[in-house]
Design an enzyme around this catalytic site. Sequence first.
Site, PDB file in Angstrom:
ATOM      1  N   PHE A 144       5.417  47.901  25.281  1.00 28.61           N
ATOM      2  CA  PHE A 144       4.174  47.223  25.653  1.00 28.61           C
ATOM      3  C   PHE A 144       4.490  45.768  25.947  1.00 28.61           C
ATOM      4  CE2 PHE A 144       0.397  44.708  25.263  1.00 28.61           C
ATOM      5  CZ  PHE A 144      -0.500  45.445  26.024  1.00 28.61           C
ATOM      6  N   ASP A 229      10.980  40.239  23.935  1.00 31.57           N
ATOM      7  CA  ASP A 229       9.545  39.964  23.923  1.00 31.57           C
ATOM      8  C   ASP A 229       9.114  39.893  22.454  1.00 31.57           C
ATOM      9  OD1 ASP A 229       6.794  40.020  23.881  1.00 31.57           O
ATOM     10  OD2 ASP A 229       6.573  41.607  25.385  1.00 31.57           O
ATOM     11  N   LYS A 258       0.788  34.752  21.737  1.00 32.53           N
ATOM     12  CA  LYS A 258      -0.062  35.058  20.579  1.00 32.53           C
ATOM     13  C   LYS A 258      -0.142  33.916  19.556  1.00 32.53           C
ATOM     14  CE  LYS A 258      -0.782  39.845  21.303  1.00 32.53           C
ATOM     15  NZ  LYS A 258       0.062  40.950  21.723  1.00 32.53           N
TER      16      LYS A 258
HETATM   17  C1  LIG Z   1       0.130  41.300  23.200  1.00 37.28           C
HETATM   18  C2  LIG Z   1       1.472  41.519  23.777  1.00 37.28           C
HETATM   19  C3  LIG Z   1       1.754  41.183  25.118  1.00 37.28           C
HETATM   20  C4  LIG Z   1       0.688  40.705  26.079  1.00 37.28           C
HETATM   21  O1  LIG Z   1       0.072  39.523  25.684  1.00 37.28           O
HETATM   22  P1  LIG Z   1      -1.339  39.114  26.360  1.00 37.28           P
HETATM   23  O2  LIG Z   1      -1.584  37.743  25.804  1.00 37.28           O
HETATM   24  O3  LIG Z   1      -2.329  40.115  25.910  1.00 37.28           O
HETATM   25  O4  LIG Z   1      -1.135  39.124  27.820  1.00 37.28           O
HETATM   26  C5  LIG Z   1       3.046  41.347  25.577  1.00 37.28           C
HETATM   27  N1  LIG Z   1       4.007  41.806  24.770  1.00 37.28           N
HETATM   28  C6  LIG Z   1       3.786  42.139  23.482  1.00 37.28           C
HETATM   29  C7  LIG Z   1       4.915  42.642  22.640  1.00 37.28           C
HETATM   30  C8  LIG Z   1       2.501  42.022  22.952  1.00 37.28           C
HETATM   31  O5  LIG Z   1       2.276  42.394  21.687  1.00 37.28           O
END
Ligand SMILES: *Cc1c(COP(=O)(O)O)cnc(C)c1O
Length: 405
Positions: A144, A229, A258
Site C-alpha cells: 500500500f 516507504d 503521516k
Molecule cells: C497512508 C500511507 C500512504 C499514503 O499516504 P496518504 O497521505 O494517504 O497519501 C502511503 N504509504 C503508506 C505505507 C501508508 O501507510
Amino acid sequence: MTTITNTQKIIQETEKYGANNYHPLSVVLVKGEGVWVWDADGRKYMDMLAAYSALNQGHRHPAIIRAMEEQANKITLTSRAFNNDRMGSFLKRLCEIAGFKKALPMNTGAEAVETAIKAARKWGYMVKKVQKDKAEIIVLENNFHGRTTTIVGFSTEEQYKRGFGPFTPGFKVIPFGDADALEKAITPNTVGFLMEPIQGEGGVLIPDEGYIRKTYDICKKHNVLFMADEIQTGFGRTGKMFCCDHENVKPDILIVGKALGGGVYPVSAILASDEIMRVFTPGDHGSTFGGNPLGMAIAEAALNVLTDEKLPERADELGRYFVDKLGEINSPYVKEVRGKGLMIGVEIKKESGTARPYCESLMKLGILAKETHHQVIRFAPPLVITKDEIDWALDRIREVLTESK
Ligand SMILES: *Cc1c(COP(=O)(O)O)cnc(C)c1O
C-alpha cells in the site's frame, strides 16, 4: 416519534453530500485530546487507530498547537516561487533526525511516493544510464503506497485498481518476505525497489528478521535504489525512529508522511543523498503547498515532540507489554497476535467471521479500532499512551475477544 441523535443527523448529512468512498464506523468525532476522542453525543473513546499512525504525538499536542498558532499569526503560504523562513530549519531538523543529507517536502504520503518514483527513475537515466523509458521499479505483493493512478496501478488489491486503468508501466511485483525473489527480478533496467518494512494496510504483515538487511544488500550489489516507504512505520511507531533502524539499514530514499504533520497538517517528504536529490533541477517537480511555512512550523514541532518525549523508546517498551498481554488472552477467535512497537495486529480466524464486528463491539465499550484487510484488528494508538491506559484498553479487548457470540 423516534428521536434522532446528533450522530445520526451528522452522518445523514455527510452521506447525502459526500462521495461514498469510505465505510466508517458510525461514530462522529467532535473533540480530541491525547489518546482520547469524544463523539457528537458526548461519549468518550480511546483512539486505537490514531489516523493510521498520523497521530503518533496524540490529538492536539500542546507544543504542536502552539507552533501552529504562532506561525498562523505570521505567514502561512508563500509558494516555492519565494523563500520562507521555516522550510530550511525544518529540513535541517528532519535530516538530522533521519541521518540524511537532503530532504524534499510535499504534502500527502502518495505525493511523497510519487516523488520517490520520479527521483529513482531520473537517477536511473542520469546516473545508472538506463535506456530512455526502460526503467523498472520492483514492488511487493500486498503493498500500500497511496491512491494515485500510478500507485494503484502496481497494487495487488483488485478493488484499488478496478475501473481506474490504464496504468503506468514500469513496475514489477514480487512476493513479500522473499529476498531471493528480489534478486531474481532485478534486471539491468531496475532502478529501484520500493517496500514497506512492515505492511500496515496489508494487514500488519511483518517480514522475518533479516529481510530488510538482505534486500538492502541485494540492492547495493546490483546498483538499485532501496526505497523504504515509512509513511506509516516511521517516527517511532515500531519502537525505533524508523523501522529500517531495527536492521541498521539506511535506505537510499526514505519516504515519510503521516506523523510528520503531528496529526495537525499534511506534511510528507522524501530524504536522500546529494547524488540522488541532485537529479531534480528547477521545473522538474513541485507542489504549491509543499514546504509552506505553516506546515513546516508544525512539522518541526512534531519532530521535536518525538525526540523530547522519547516516543520511539516509549513505543518499544509499551508495545512489548501490549503484545504480551494480548497474547495472554485466551480467545477462541484469535488466530495470531503480532506487532512491533505500537503497530499491532490481531488476526481473527476465518471461521470466526471478519474483524469488523469485533471493532463494532469494541466501539460500544469505548475503543475505536479499525479492521484492516478483513481479518485483522489493528491496534496502533498514539505513542503518548500510558501503561494505565493500555490496561484500561486490555480489559475491554479481553471482554470482546472472549465473550460468547
Ligand atoms: C497512508 C500511507 C500512504 C499514503 O499516504 P496518504 O497521505 O494517504 O497519501 C502511503 N504509504 C503508506 C505505507 C501508508 O501507510
